[in-house]
Design an enzyme around this catalytic site. Structure first.
Site, PDB file in Angstrom:
ATOM      1  N   THR A 165     -44.769  59.862  10.804  1.00 38.52           N
ATOM      2  CA  THR A 165     -45.854  60.828  11.033  1.00 38.52           C
ATOM      3  C   THR A 165     -46.787  60.305  12.131  1.00 38.52           C
ATOM      4  OG1 THR A 165     -45.727  61.479   8.717  1.00 38.52           O
ATOM      5  CG2 THR A 165     -47.761  62.069   9.883  1.00 38.52           C
ATOM      6  N   ALA A 244     -52.000  55.791   0.004  1.00 36.52           N
ATOM      7  CA  ALA A 244     -51.598  57.121   0.481  1.00 36.52           C
ATOM      8  C   ALA A 244     -51.157  58.008  -0.686  1.00 36.52           C
ATOM      9  CB  ALA A 244     -50.479  56.985   1.510  1.00 36.52           C
ATOM     10  N   GLY A 341     -42.743  88.548  -3.998  1.00 31.20           N
ATOM     11  CA  GLY A 341     -41.557  89.329  -3.642  1.00 31.20           C
ATOM     12  C   GLY A 341     -41.185  89.117  -2.181  1.00 31.20           C
ATOM     13  N   GLU A 365     -43.322  59.093   0.683  1.00 33.07           N
ATOM     14  CA  GLU A 365     -44.166  58.233  -0.164  1.00 33.07           C
ATOM     15  C   GLU A 365     -43.516  57.959  -1.515  1.00 33.07           C
ATOM     16  OE1 GLU A 365     -46.524  56.455   0.360  1.00 33.07           O
ATOM     17  OE2 GLU A 365     -47.463  57.164   2.208  1.00 33.07           O
TER      18      GLU A 365
HETATM   19  P1  TGC Z   1     -40.755  45.317  -5.908  1.00 32.37           P
HETATM   20  O1  TGC Z   1     -40.175  44.069  -6.458  1.00 32.37           O
HETATM   21  O2  TGC Z   1     -40.964  46.478  -6.797  1.00 32.37           O
HETATM   22  O3  TGC Z   1     -42.154  44.989  -5.215  1.00 32.37           O
HETATM   23  C1  TGC Z   1     -42.346  43.892  -4.338  1.00 32.37           C
HETATM   24  C2  TGC Z   1     -43.773  43.395  -4.554  1.00 32.37           C
HETATM   25  O4  TGC Z   1     -44.701  44.457  -4.268  1.00 32.37           O
HETATM   26  C3  TGC Z   1     -45.433  44.818  -5.463  1.00 32.37           C
HETATM   27  N1  TGC Z   1     -45.511  46.286  -5.449  1.00 32.37           N
HETATM   28  C4  TGC Z   1     -46.611  46.962  -5.120  1.00 32.37           C
HETATM   29  N2  TGC Z   1     -47.855  46.567  -4.795  1.00 32.37           N
HETATM   30  C5  TGC Z   1     -48.756  47.521  -4.504  1.00 32.37           C
HETATM   31  N3  TGC Z   1     -48.473  48.843  -4.489  1.00 32.37           N
HETATM   32  C6  TGC Z   1     -47.221  49.276  -4.798  1.00 32.37           C
HETATM   33  N4  TGC Z   1     -46.952  50.580  -4.770  1.00 32.37           N
HETATM   34  C7  TGC Z   1     -46.233  48.321  -5.138  1.00 32.37           C
HETATM   35  N5  TGC Z   1     -44.933  48.402  -5.489  1.00 32.37           N
HETATM   36  C8  TGC Z   1     -44.510  47.152  -5.688  1.00 32.37           C
HETATM   37  C9  TGC Z   1     -44.646  44.247  -6.619  1.00 32.37           C
HETATM   38  O5  TGC Z   1     -45.474  43.991  -7.718  1.00 32.37           O
HETATM   39  C10 TGC Z   1     -44.064  42.989  -5.997  1.00 32.37           C
HETATM   40  O6  TGC Z   1     -45.105  42.044  -5.936  1.00 32.37           O
HETATM   41  P2  TGC Z   1     -44.786  40.452  -6.062  1.00 32.37           P
HETATM   42  O7  TGC Z   1     -46.115  39.797  -5.904  1.00 32.37           O
HETATM   43  O8  TGC Z   1     -44.180  40.298  -7.416  1.00 32.37           O
HETATM   44  O9  TGC Z   1     -43.830  40.136  -4.959  1.00 32.37           O
HETATM   45  O10 TGC Z   1     -39.875  45.703  -4.670  1.00 32.37           O
HETATM   46  P3  TGC Z   1     -38.576  46.536  -4.606  1.00 32.37           P
HETATM   47  O11 TGC Z   1     -37.826  46.125  -3.375  1.00 32.37           O
HETATM   48  O12 TGC Z   1     -37.845  46.479  -5.941  1.00 32.37           O
HETATM   49  O13 TGC Z   1     -39.214  47.976  -4.350  1.00 32.37           O
HETATM   50  C11 TGC Z   1     -38.736  49.078  -4.882  1.00 32.37           C
HETATM   51  C12 TGC Z   1     -39.746  50.235  -4.734  1.00 32.37           C
HETATM   52  C13 TGC Z   1     -39.005  51.438  -5.234  1.00 32.37           C
HETATM   53  C14 TGC Z   1     -40.930  49.988  -5.636  1.00 32.37           C
HETATM   54  C15 TGC Z   1     -40.310  50.411  -3.335  1.00 32.37           C
HETATM   55  O14 TGC Z   1     -39.555  49.901  -2.365  1.00 32.37           O
HETATM   56  C16 TGC Z   1     -40.738  51.844  -3.024  1.00 32.37           C
HETATM   57  O15 TGC Z   1     -41.852  52.227  -3.366  1.00 32.37           O
HETATM   58  N6  TGC Z   1     -39.858  52.680  -2.359  1.00 32.37           N
HETATM   59  C17 TGC Z   1     -40.280  53.969  -1.814  1.00 32.37           C
HETATM   60  C18 TGC Z   1     -40.589  53.806  -0.350  1.00 32.37           C
HETATM   61  C19 TGC Z   1     -41.692  54.682   0.131  1.00 32.37           C
HETATM   62  O16 TGC Z   1     -42.482  55.233  -0.618  1.00 32.37           O
HETATM   63  N7  TGC Z   1     -41.817  54.785   1.440  1.00 32.37           N
HETATM   64  C20 TGC Z   1     -42.898  55.514   2.030  1.00 32.37           C
HETATM   65  C21 TGC Z   1     -42.977  55.293   3.517  1.00 32.37           C
HETATM   66  S1  TGC Z   1     -44.487  55.813   4.245  1.00 32.37           S
HETATM   67  C22 TGC Z   1     -44.475  57.468   4.133  1.00 32.37           C
HETATM   68  O17 TGC Z   1     -43.629  58.091   3.580  1.00 32.37           O
HETATM   69  C23 TGC Z   1     -45.649  58.132   4.771  1.00 32.37           C
HETATM   70  S2  TGC Z   1     -45.608  59.829   4.601  1.00 32.37           S
HETATM   71  C24 TGC Z   1     -47.053  60.342   5.288  1.00 32.37           C
HETATM   72  C25 TGC Z   1     -48.119  60.581   4.277  1.00 32.37           C
HETATM   73  O18 TGC Z   1     -48.427  59.722   3.436  1.00 32.37           O
HETATM   74  O19 TGC Z   1     -48.697  61.685   4.265  1.00 32.37           O
HETATM   75  P1  FAD Z   2     -33.037  57.768   0.785  1.00 39.07           P
HETATM   76  O1  FAD Z   2     -33.782  56.533   0.458  1.00 39.07           O
HETATM   77  O2  FAD Z   2     -31.803  57.654   1.605  1.00 39.07           O
HETATM   78  O3  FAD Z   2     -32.707  58.546  -0.560  1.00 39.07           O
HETATM   79  C1  FAD Z   2     -31.805  59.675  -0.581  1.00 39.07           C
HETATM   80  C2  FAD Z   2     -31.730  60.212  -2.017  1.00 39.07           C
HETATM   81  O4  FAD Z   2     -31.226  59.189  -2.882  1.00 39.07           O
HETATM   82  C3  FAD Z   2     -33.086  60.616  -2.598  1.00 39.07           C
HETATM   83  O5  FAD Z   2     -32.915  61.763  -3.399  1.00 39.07           O
HETATM   84  C4  FAD Z   2     -33.482  59.431  -3.481  1.00 39.07           C
HETATM   85  O6  FAD Z   2     -34.338  59.805  -4.567  1.00 39.07           O
HETATM   86  C5  FAD Z   2     -32.120  58.973  -3.974  1.00 39.07           C
HETATM   87  N1  FAD Z   2     -32.105  57.551  -4.312  1.00 39.07           N
HETATM   88  C6  FAD Z   2     -32.347  56.493  -3.497  1.00 39.07           C
HETATM   89  N2  FAD Z   2     -32.238  55.336  -4.168  1.00 39.07           N
HETATM   90  C7  FAD Z   2     -31.927  55.658  -5.444  1.00 39.07           C
HETATM   91  C8  FAD Z   2     -31.701  54.900  -6.635  1.00 39.07           C
HETATM   92  N3  FAD Z   2     -31.822  53.557  -6.661  1.00 39.07           N
HETATM   93  N4  FAD Z   2     -31.396  55.573  -7.771  1.00 39.07           N
HETATM   94  C9  FAD Z   2     -31.297  56.930  -7.783  1.00 39.07           C
HETATM   95  N5  FAD Z   2     -31.513  57.709  -6.684  1.00 39.07           N
HETATM   96  C10 FAD Z   2     -31.836  57.061  -5.539  1.00 39.07           C
HETATM   97  N6  FAD Z   2     -41.963  56.916   6.487  1.00 39.07           N
HETATM   98  C11 FAD Z   2     -42.804  56.016   7.080  1.00 39.07           C
HETATM   99  O7  FAD Z   2     -42.579  54.821   7.032  1.00 39.07           O
HETATM  100  N7  FAD Z   2     -43.906  56.459   7.746  1.00 39.07           N
HETATM  101  C12 FAD Z   2     -44.238  57.768   7.856  1.00 39.07           C
HETATM  102  O8  FAD Z   2     -45.248  58.119   8.454  1.00 39.07           O
HETATM  103  C13 FAD Z   2     -43.365  58.728   7.254  1.00 39.07           C
HETATM  104  N8  FAD Z   2     -43.608  60.055   7.401  1.00 39.07           N
HETATM  105  C14 FAD Z   2     -42.684  60.968   6.968  1.00 39.07           C
HETATM  106  C15 FAD Z   2     -42.833  62.316   7.300  1.00 39.07           C
HETATM  107  C16 FAD Z   2     -41.867  63.236   6.929  1.00 39.07           C
HETATM  108  C17 FAD Z   2     -41.995  64.656   7.347  1.00 39.07           C
HETATM  109  C18 FAD Z   2     -40.749  62.808   6.150  1.00 39.07           C
HETATM  110  C19 FAD Z   2     -39.717  63.811   5.693  1.00 39.07           C
HETATM  111  C20 FAD Z   2     -40.600  61.487   5.816  1.00 39.07           C
HETATM  112  C21 FAD Z   2     -41.545  60.546   6.239  1.00 39.07           C
HETATM  113  N9  FAD Z   2     -41.374  59.163   6.005  1.00 39.07           N
HETATM  114  C22 FAD Z   2     -42.214  58.251   6.573  1.00 39.07           C
HETATM  115  C23 FAD Z   2     -40.146  58.687   5.360  1.00 39.07           C
HETATM  116  C24 FAD Z   2     -40.148  58.819   3.837  1.00 39.07           C
HETATM  117  O9  FAD Z   2     -40.983  57.893   3.243  1.00 39.07           O
HETATM  118  C25 FAD Z   2     -38.702  58.690   3.360  1.00 39.07           C
HETATM  119  O10 FAD Z   2     -38.053  59.876   3.730  1.00 39.07           O
HETATM  120  C26 FAD Z   2     -38.595  58.443   1.862  1.00 39.07           C
HETATM  121  O11 FAD Z   2     -39.102  57.181   1.517  1.00 39.07           O
HETATM  122  C27 FAD Z   2     -37.140  58.571   1.349  1.00 39.07           C
HETATM  123  O12 FAD Z   2     -36.265  57.859   2.175  1.00 39.07           O
HETATM  124  P2  FAD Z   2     -34.929  58.593   2.754  1.00 39.07           P
HETATM  125  O13 FAD Z   2     -35.348  59.931   3.244  1.00 39.07           O
HETATM  126  O14 FAD Z   2     -34.302  57.669   3.695  1.00 39.07           O
HETATM  127  O15 FAD Z   2     -34.032  58.826   1.484  1.00 39.07           O
END
Ligand code: TGC
Ligand code: FAD
Length: 386
Positions: A165, A244, A341, A365
């Site tokens: 973004t 966020a 609709g 997120e």
């Molecule tokens: P994991 O072992 O769970 O965590 C590593 C270390 O981080 C700590 N931790 C957190 N701390 C703060 N906030 C959180 N949300 C945290 N989640 C985990 C955790 O306690 C640990 O700490 P330490 O001290 O023990 O090392 O790591 P993992 O590799 O198993 O992670 C798995 C998972 C699923 C939790 C994580 O990778 C995840 O959240 N995946 C989703 C990725 C995601 O949300 N990406 C977003 C990208 S940015 C975006 O989408 C922007 S969109 C624009 C907008 O916001 O409008």
């Molecule tokens: P994947 O991780 O490839 O997942 C694909 C599917 O598999 C999903 O349905 C998921 O739930 C499922 N899945 C994955 N792992 C598992 C599991 N272990 N068990 C069961 N199901 C699973 N990212 C940034 O860093 N910065 C940004 O500013 C940002 N902005 C964004 C803006 C837009 C419009 C969009 C669409 C995305 C943005 N993102 C950004 C990325 C966003 O955070 C990712 O799209 C999101 O984290 C999911 O990753 P992916 O799309 O690669 O899906």
């Protein structure tokens, strides 16, 4: 504000003022144009400075760095009002505040804070946050291929970030990369650094009023002063996501209010078989679902804000609220579209725009399912993610 349970009584007078001012400004300056911007796939860049002047950017960070210094709930109410207009506007503000200002505030040096935070708060510069990579965003640590190699006083960055973004309109990007030891480091990368490019992603059917880009880093040399010195593990970027996600839990309730209000009004004036459709049980069932979920979601968000300010908030609490509130808002937008609709398939009405936007919000997120697994791991102690 839609408020069936008088939840607003729980807010302070200042919080109510912040919300009223945001609503007044957005209804006058933004709401009348949003359909056109969304349809044209255009982010309203001219509003960035105005958002800064209104205190919308990183508003919960301290005043000494140029931010508004408001409470967590006032910040949430701003996200609510932005997303009542469009999820793309809330995304802009989420990224600028929670994903760019917050990491600089939490992990940056004092010089970095003084250099960047006031400009970001004022909307003088725009930031982006590059964590996700093309091979999959749900596992950012395991999938991270972007590398940071130390070279004297510099780091050389190579890699690609995807779905970012604000990428193409940003002056700085927070880029997360692994060093030679596999440590995850955050860098403030000026986007005019040679080797950095940010091609925009087109053909989106969601978040059309938001800029989404790829970030390409080819031998990008940044001075070591651009490293966020407090970073060093996955915990740092994940803690930014918590900020966020908190804003999203509030924001989507604004979208829910918008689609509920529109569907309610429509149902009162749409006559079939001699009576308004509002008089039908099936329509009332849908409206009551939306109202109930808005009311529950608002109480959840309010309590989350109180815990955030009290310092008792865990990231899993935020996962629960993000997961729940986004999914009920998405479901409500689909129901509102249904009540409208055929009219509901045009952007003349808000429902389908919100519905399509919320498909992204359900995915970014942390997808709905990833938050299920985060919570499942927390309550059972069993990790179903890996
Ligand atoms: P994991 O072992 O769970 O965590 C590593 C270390 O981080 C700590 N931790 C957190 N701390 C703060 N906030 C959180 N949300 C945290 N989640 C985990 C955790 O306690 C640990 O700490 P330490 O001290 O023990 O090392 O790591 P993992 O590799 O198993 O992670 C798995 C998972 C699923 C939790 C994580 O990778 C995840 O959240 N995946 C989703 C990725 C995601 O949300 N990406 C977003 C990208 S940015 C975006 O989408 C922007 S969109 C624009 C907008 O916001 O409008
Ligand atoms: P994947 O991780 O490839 O997942 C694909 C599917 O598999 C999903 O349905 C998921 O739930 C499922 N899945 C994955 N792992 C598992 C599991 N272990 N068990 C069961 N199901 C699973 N990212 C940034 O860093 N910065 C940004 O500013 C940002 N902005 C964004 C803006 C837009 C419009 C969009 C669409 C995305 C943005 N993102 C950004 C990325 C966003 O955070 C990712 O799209 C999101 O984290 C999911 O990753 P992916 O799309 O690669 O899906």
């Amino acid at each position: 504000m839609l408020d069936y349970y008088q939840v607003t009584e729980l807010f302070s007078p200042e919080e109510r003022q912040v919300q009223a001012a945001a609503r007044k400004f957005l209804d006058a300056e933004v709401m009348p144009h949003i359909r056109d911007w969304w349809e044209r796939g255009e982010f309203p860049r001219h509003l960035v400075r105005a958002f800064g002047e209104m205190g919308f950017l990183g508003s919960n960070l301290p005043e000494e760095y140029g931010a508004a210094g408001v409470s967590a709930n006032a910040y949430g109410l701003i996200m609510y009002e932005l997303e009542r207009v469009d999820s793309g506007l809330r995304s802009f503000a989420s990224v600028q505040g929670a994903l760019v200002m917050y990491p600089i505030y939490a992990y940056g040096s004092e010089e970095q804070k003084r250099e960047y935070l006031p400009k970001l708060a004022a909307g003088e510069i725009v930031g982006a946050f590059g964590l996700t990579e093309p091979d999959g965003g749900s596992d950012p640590g395991g999938n991270m291929k972007t590398k940071a190699v130390k070279d004297g006083d510099h780091y050389v960055l190579n890699g690609t970030k995807m779905w970012i973004t604000n990428g193409s309109i940003a002056q700085i990007a927070i880029v997360w990369a692994k060093d030679e030891e596999g440590k995850i480091l955050g860098f403030i990368v000026p986007t005019d650094t040679p080797g950095f490019s940010a091609p925009e992603i087109h053909h989106k059917m969601s978040l059309r009023a938001s800029v989404t880009s790829e970030l390409v880093l080819e031998d990008v040399r940044v001075h070591k002063d651009q490293l966020l010195p407090g970073s060093g593990s996955l915990r740092a970027p994940l803690s930014c996501l918590t900020q966020a996600r908190y804003g999203i839990a509030w924001g989507v309730l604004g979208a829910l209010e918008a689609v509920y209000t529109e569907a309610l009004e429509f149902s009162k004036s749409r006559i079939t078989f001699g009576r308004p459709i509002a008089a039908r049980q099936l329509i009332q069932d849908k409206l009551v679902y939306m109202l109930s979920e808005h009311t529950k979601g608002l109480l959840l968000a309010w309590k989350l804000g109180k815990m955030k300010d009290a310092g008792t908030l865990k990231h899993t609490h935020v996962s629960l609220a993000k997961r729940n509130n986004v999914r009920v808002a998405l479901k409500s937008a689909r129901l509102a579209r249904e009540i409208l609709g055929a009219n509901g398939i045009t952007v003349e009405y808000h429902a389908i725009r919100h519905m399509l936007n919320l498909e992204t919000v359900d995915t970014y997120e942390g997808t709905h399912d990833i938050h299920t697994l985060i919570l499942g791991r927390d309550v059972t102690g069993e990790n179903a993610l890996t």
